[in-house]
Write an enzyme that holds these catalytic residues in place. Sequence first.
Site, mmCIF file in Angstrom:
data_model
loop_
_atom_site.group_PDB
_atom_site.id
_atom_site.type_symbol
_atom_site.label_atom_id
_atom_site.label_comp_id
_atom_site.label_asym_id
_atom_site.label_seq_id
_atom_site.Cartn_x
_atom_site.Cartn_y
_atom_site.Cartn_z
ATOM 1 N N ASN A 99 0.870 -1.178 0.000
ATOM 2 C CA ASN A 99 0.000 0.000 0.000
ATOM 3 C C ASN A 99 0.908 1.229 0.000
ATOM 4 O O ASN A 99 1.473 1.588 1.027
ATOM 5 C CB ASN A 99 -0.892 -0.034 1.256
ATOM 6 C CG ASN A 99 -1.715 1.223 1.416
ATOM 7 O OD1 ASN A 99 -1.818 2.035 0.483
ATOM 8 N ND2 ASN A 99 -2.295 1.419 2.591
ATOM 9 N N TRP A 100 1.027 1.846 -1.152
ATOM 10 C CA TRP A 100 1.954 2.982 -1.282
ATOM 11 C C TRP A 100 1.383 4.274 -0.719
ATOM 12 O O TRP A 100 2.073 5.293 -0.668
ATOM 13 C CB TRP A 100 2.292 3.200 -2.769
ATOM 14 C CG TRP A 100 3.230 2.183 -3.350
ATOM 15 C CD1 TRP A 100 3.650 1.021 -2.769
ATOM 16 C CD2 TRP A 100 3.873 2.244 -4.626
ATOM 17 N NE1 TRP A 100 4.511 0.362 -3.614
ATOM 18 C CE2 TRP A 100 4.664 1.092 -4.762
ATOM 19 C CE3 TRP A 100 3.843 3.168 -5.670
ATOM 20 C CZ2 TRP A 100 5.430 0.834 -5.900
ATOM 21 C CZ3 TRP A 100 4.602 2.916 -6.805
ATOM 22 C CH2 TRP A 100 5.393 1.759 -6.915
ATOM 23 N N LYS A 101 0.125 4.269 -0.358
ATOM 24 C CA LYS A 101 -0.537 5.483 0.142
ATOM 25 C C LYS A 101 -0.355 6.618 -0.875
ATOM 26 O O LYS A 101 -0.407 6.358 -2.070
ATOM 27 C CB LYS A 101 -0.027 5.817 1.538
ATOM 28 C CG LYS A 101 -0.081 4.563 2.438
ATOM 29 C CD LYS A 101 0.096 4.794 3.878
ATOM 30 C CE LYS A 101 -0.035 3.455 4.606
ATOM 31 N NZ LYS A 101 -0.001 3.566 6.035
ATOM 32 N N HIS A 106 -9.620 1.116 4.797
ATOM 33 C CA HIS A 106 -8.350 1.347 5.499
ATOM 34 C C HIS A 106 -8.578 2.369 6.617
ATOM 35 O O HIS A 106 -9.369 3.309 6.446
ATOM 36 C CB HIS A 106 -7.298 1.858 4.506
ATOM 37 C CG HIS A 106 -5.925 1.866 5.086
ATOM 38 N ND1 HIS A 106 -5.496 2.853 5.933
ATOM 39 C CD2 HIS A 106 -4.898 0.987 4.971
ATOM 40 C CE1 HIS A 106 -4.243 2.591 6.317
ATOM 41 N NE2 HIS A 106 -3.862 1.451 5.735
ATOM 42 N N GLU A 142 -5.524 -5.068 10.603
ATOM 43 C CA GLU A 142 -4.524 -4.017 10.804
ATOM 44 C C GLU A 142 -4.838 -3.249 12.086
ATOM 45 O O GLU A 142 -5.630 -2.283 12.060
ATOM 46 C CB GLU A 142 -4.556 -3.025 9.637
ATOM 47 C CG GLU A 142 -4.121 -3.601 8.320
ATOM 48 C CD GLU A 142 -3.519 -2.511 7.430
ATOM 49 O OE1 GLU A 142 -2.384 -2.690 6.998
ATOM 50 O OE2 GLU A 142 -4.179 -1.495 7.204
ATOM 51 N N GLY A 194 1.861 2.737 10.571
ATOM 52 C CA GLY A 194 2.484 4.019 10.240
ATOM 53 C C GLY A 194 3.706 4.377 11.069
ATOM 54 O O GLY A 194 4.079 3.667 12.017
ATOM 55 N N SER A 228 3.173 -1.935 10.293
ATOM 56 C CA SER A 228 4.624 -1.954 10.555
ATOM 57 C C SER A 228 5.301 -3.268 10.171
ATOM 58 O O SER A 228 6.221 -3.721 10.843
ATOM 59 C CB SER A 228 4.915 -1.614 12.020
ATOM 60 O OG SER A 228 4.502 -0.294 12.306
ATOM 61 N N GLY A 249 2.847 -1.193 4.289
ATOM 62 C CA GLY A 249 2.845 0.226 3.939
ATOM 63 C C GLY A 249 4.237 0.711 3.602
ATOM 64 O O GLY A 249 4.773 0.465 2.529
HETATM 65 P P1 PGA Z 1 2.720 0.541 7.619
HETATM 66 O O1 PGA Z 1 1.283 0.731 6.951
HETATM 67 O O2 PGA Z 1 3.268 -0.780 7.124
HETATM 68 O O3 PGA Z 1 3.519 1.705 7.168
HETATM 69 O O4 PGA Z 1 2.506 0.514 9.112
HETATM 70 C C1 PGA Z 1 0.410 -0.356 6.811
HETATM 71 C C2 PGA Z 1 -0.891 0.104 6.217
HETATM 72 O O5 PGA Z 1 -1.303 1.236 6.479
HETATM 73 O O6 PGA Z 1 -1.555 -0.633 5.475
#
Ligand code: PGA
Length: 258
Positions: free
Chosen positions: A12-14, A99, A169, A175, A217, A238
């Site tokens: 998930n590149w956001k 999400h 999640e 994050g 994470s 992420g």
């Molecule tokens: P992260 O994000 O791996 O940076 O914690 C995961 C996500 O939001 O799907």
Amino acid sequence: MQKSKIKIVVGNWKMYPRTFAEAEAIVGKLKGLTKKIRRVKIVVCPPTLFIASVGAVIRSASITVGAQNAFVFDEGAYTGETSPAALKSSGATHLIVGHSERRALGEDDRFVARKIVAGAKSGLTVILCVGETTRDDAGAYFTEVGSELRASLSGFPKSLIKRLVIAYEPIWAIGASALRAAEPEDFREMSVFIRRNLVDMLGKRAGLTVPVLYGGSVDERNAGGFLNEGGADGLLVGRASLDPKKFSAIISAAADCS
Ligand code: PGA
């Protein structure tokens, strides 16, 4: 308990990166690093605008592209929205729905429930994200995840369960400001709970076959633990998915236990 044999690893590149040139560089490296990897379903979810172009760079049977969001209708007078049918036509195979970062922007379970059905009906595999805000000693987080799951899946037809994936999640683990990743054991007990709810709602087959992923994470050091000890069917990644070396190491960990 029967598990899906092929692990699914979703990036998930956001809202990263800013330019197509950077996106192209990331995915180009990833393609090279994962060339020899078999038996893992790899999905990269870039910003919507880059889906078609990233898909064109990948053109590989083992990597596909997905979207991070879509609207509830395939077409109509909805300025600025993105249609699931258009995503499908642009080459997307998967769609992340619900999400926590979108829920924080105001999406509630009812809206999420409509999005999942719309996405699956348009032929996308929908990845429904659920997870508690915090953990307490009394275990109220089970109730929180259970009601989020049930409300988000209300209206999801049994006939579409092949297009459903759940990602657990925990919000406290997501994050750069996350306290830490969850432990494999946290995932294991929550995935059993999620499967029990899936059986209640969609029948035994759903409970046994719908893949349940871990996200929050995930990095190249903890991925193996979630897949092996945690029994995860895959991972939703992420930050680490924007680093081709880290992401390919995570994918290799998944290949090792497929
Ligand atoms: P992260 O994000 O791996 O940076 O914690 C995961 C996500 O939001 O799907």
